[in-house]
Motif scaffolding. Sequence first.
Motif, PDB file in Angstrom:
ATOM      1  N   HIS A 168      30.454  -0.033  10.421  1.00 15.20           N
ATOM      2  CA  HIS A 168      31.583  -0.649   9.839  1.00 15.20           C
ATOM      3  C   HIS A 168      31.998   0.135   8.603  1.00 15.20           C
ATOM      4  O   HIS A 168      30.985   0.679   7.873  1.00 15.20           O
ATOM      5  CB  HIS A 168      31.349  -1.897   9.362  1.00 15.20           C
ATOM      6  CG  HIS A 168      32.643  -2.887   9.394  1.00 15.20           C
ATOM      7  ND1 HIS A 168      33.021  -3.460  10.530  1.00 15.20           N
ATOM      8  CD2 HIS A 168      33.187  -3.270   8.664  1.00 15.20           C
ATOM      9  CE1 HIS A 168      34.040  -4.213  10.415  1.00 15.20           C
ATOM     10  NE2 HIS A 168      34.409  -3.970   8.886  1.00 15.20           N
ATOM     11  N   PRO A 169      33.269   0.520   8.462  1.00 10.65           N
ATOM     12  CA  PRO A 169      33.674   1.156   7.408  1.00 10.65           C
ATOM     13  C   PRO A 169      33.209   0.477   6.042  1.00 10.65           C
ATOM     14  O   PRO A 169      33.657  -0.672   5.742  1.00 10.65           O
ATOM     15  CB  PRO A 169      35.227   1.032   7.471  1.00 10.65           C
ATOM     16  CG  PRO A 169      35.440   0.810   8.791  1.00 10.65           C
ATOM     17  CD  PRO A 169      34.428   0.199   9.379  1.00 10.65           C
ATOM     18  N   ALA A 170      32.560   1.138   5.227  1.00 17.72           N
ATOM     19  CA  ALA A 170      31.963   0.643   3.810  1.00 17.72           C
ATOM     20  C   ALA A 170      33.119   0.230   2.906  1.00 17.72           C
ATOM     21  O   ALA A 170      32.889  -0.883   2.275  1.00 17.72           O
ATOM     22  CB  ALA A 170      31.045   1.567   3.346  1.00 17.72           C
ATOM     23  N   ALA A 171      34.160   0.871   2.824  1.00 14.92           N
ATOM     24  CA  ALA A 171      35.273   0.410   1.958  1.00 14.92           C
ATOM     25  C   ALA A 171      35.936  -0.951   2.440  1.00 14.92           C
ATOM     26  O   ALA A 171      36.408  -1.427   1.427  1.00 14.92           O
ATOM     27  CB  ALA A 171      36.314   1.682   2.083  1.00 14.92           C
ATOM     28  N   VAL A 172      35.916  -1.221   3.577  1.00 17.37           N
ATOM     29  CA  VAL A 172      36.387  -2.504   3.980  1.00 17.37           C
ATOM     30  C   VAL A 172      35.626  -3.771   3.656  1.00 17.37           C
ATOM     31  O   VAL A 172      36.085  -4.664   2.991  1.00 17.37           O
ATOM     32  CB  VAL A 172      36.602  -2.385   5.428  1.00 17.37           C
ATOM     33  CG1 VAL A 172      36.953  -3.915   6.014  1.00 17.37           C
ATOM     34  CG2 VAL A 172      37.541  -1.384   5.871  1.00 17.37           C
ATOM     35  N   ALA A 173      34.277  -3.367   3.647  1.00 19.27           N
ATOM     36  CA  ALA A 173      33.429  -4.389   3.217  1.00 19.27           C
ATOM     37  C   ALA A 173      33.146  -4.436   1.778  1.00 19.27           C
ATOM     38  O   ALA A 173      32.980  -5.766   1.351  1.00 19.27           O
ATOM     39  CB  ALA A 173      31.673  -3.739   3.837  1.00 19.27           C
ATOM     40  N   ARG A 174      33.238  -3.625   1.208  1.00 20.90           N
ATOM     41  CA  ARG A 174      33.199  -3.850  -0.591  1.00 20.90           C
ATOM     42  C   ARG A 174      34.674  -4.057  -1.103  1.00 20.90           C
ATOM     43  O   ARG A 174      34.765  -4.311  -2.236  1.00 20.90           O
ATOM     44  CB  ARG A 174      32.521  -2.542  -1.030  1.00 20.90           C
ATOM     45  CG  ARG A 174      33.277  -1.177  -1.086  1.00 20.90           C
ATOM     46  CD  ARG A 174      32.539  -0.292  -1.851  1.00 20.90           C
ATOM     47  NE  ARG A 174      33.269   1.117  -1.562  1.00 20.90           N
ATOM     48  CZ  ARG A 174      32.641   2.268  -0.690  1.00 20.90           C
ATOM     49  NH1 ARG A 174      31.482   1.700  -0.173  1.00 20.90           N
ATOM     50  NH2 ARG A 174      33.438   3.269  -0.404  1.00 20.90           N
ATOM     51  N   GLY A 175      35.781  -3.737  -0.310  1.00 24.11           N
ATOM     52  CA  GLY A 175      37.118  -3.843  -0.806  1.00 24.11           C
ATOM     53  C   GLY A 175      37.549  -5.535  -1.125  1.00 24.11           C
ATOM     54  O   GLY A 175      37.234  -6.237  -0.311  1.00 24.11           O
ATOM     55  N   ALA A 176      38.365  -5.601  -2.083  1.00 25.93           N
ATOM     56  CA  ALA A 176      38.568  -6.893  -2.454  1.00 25.93           C
ATOM     57  C   ALA A 176      39.846  -7.426  -1.641  1.00 25.93           C
ATOM     58  O   ALA A 176      40.820  -6.629  -1.467  1.00 25.93           O
ATOM     59  CB  ALA A 176      39.126  -7.022  -4.132  1.00 25.93           C
ATOM     60  N   VAL A 177      39.927  -8.590  -1.440  1.00 25.92           N
ATOM     61  CA  VAL A 177      41.187  -9.298  -0.671  1.00 25.92           C
ATOM     62  C   VAL A 177      42.151  -9.430  -1.624  1.00 25.92           C
ATOM     63  O   VAL A 177      41.822  -9.844  -2.944  1.00 25.92           O
ATOM     64  CB  VAL A 177      40.545 -10.728  -0.247  1.00 25.92           C
ATOM     65  CG1 VAL A 177      41.714 -11.403   0.180  1.00 25.92           C
ATOM     66  CG2 VAL A 177      39.618 -10.417   0.799  1.00 25.92           C
ATOM     67  N   ARG A 178      43.428  -8.959  -1.269  1.00 24.91           N
ATOM     68  CA  ARG A 178      44.583  -9.295  -1.984  1.00 24.91           C
ATOM     69  C   ARG A 178      45.536 -10.183  -1.559  1.00 24.91           C
ATOM     70  O   ARG A 178      45.909  -9.854  -0.458  1.00 24.91           O
ATOM     71  CB  ARG A 178      45.066  -7.813  -2.244  1.00 24.91           C
ATOM     72  CG  ARG A 178      44.246  -6.808  -3.103  1.00 24.91           C
ATOM     73  CD  ARG A 178      43.894  -7.340  -4.380  1.00 24.91           C
ATOM     74  NE  ARG A 178      42.975  -6.609  -5.027  1.00 24.91           N
ATOM     75  CZ  ARG A 178      42.095  -6.943  -5.953  1.00 24.91           C
ATOM     76  NH1 ARG A 178      42.315  -8.272  -6.581  1.00 24.91           N
ATOM     77  NH2 ARG A 178      41.217  -6.151  -6.680  1.00 24.91           N
TER      78      ARG A 178
END
Length: 249
Positions: A168-178
């Motif tokens: 899974h793309p790591a940036a998606v996992a750690r990215g904040a929901v907006r």
Amino acid sequence: MSTSTHDLTHDLEPLPLHVVLVPGFWLGAWAWDDVVPHLGAAGLVPHAVTLPGLGDVAEDRSGVTRDDHVRAVLDVVAPLEGDVVLVGHSGGGAVVHEALDRDPGRVRRVVYVDSGPLVDGAALFPDVPAEAVEIPLPSWEDLAAQGSSLEGVDEAGLARFRDRAVPHPAAVARGAVRLGDQARLDVPVTVICTSLPSEVLRQMAHPGPPLHTELGSLDATYVDLPTGHWPMFSRPADLAEEIVRAAQA
């Protein structure tokens, strides 16, 4: 020759009811393969989604962001004629919630499968290192230790899961929901509880830890479907039945 209003009305066919299926971490559209036929048989039009970076092990996931995943869902929804129901499993729940926020008037209902919507600013895995590009599928033991039950998935299902899973793309996992459109709170939701009983989830449905969810602010219907975290593998026909019931509500 004139045509009566009655004849024109008779010739019009009802618009289809679309169900957009967004899987969780490590999964592509294939994860819904055993669910899709049941939805079609019930008269719904299913659209199983493979999110960016999850189509193939060889894909470059270094630049894939949460916004890419949200836009991918919106791109599926945009050309559809008729009502749309968004279904999000696990980590896909946060993605469909952001998609809902972008265009709440387009969505009839959201269905969360062992999942739920995050609050603005929350992330699924905020502690994933900034230098990490992807998150491989953990061992079965590690998944169980993290609370992701594999109950009900047989050996053949586990082998298929392991064989087809994509990091899974790591940036998606750690990215904040907006989030920004309060109208998202007016769209009804169904929560299908598989590894956590609805009675327990209701008590946790608030903006604070551990879930940081908006469920408590939504018009939510809770449904219990006891099994593990991956009901599309363990109870696909039963999961499809609950999705149909929610979509037609």
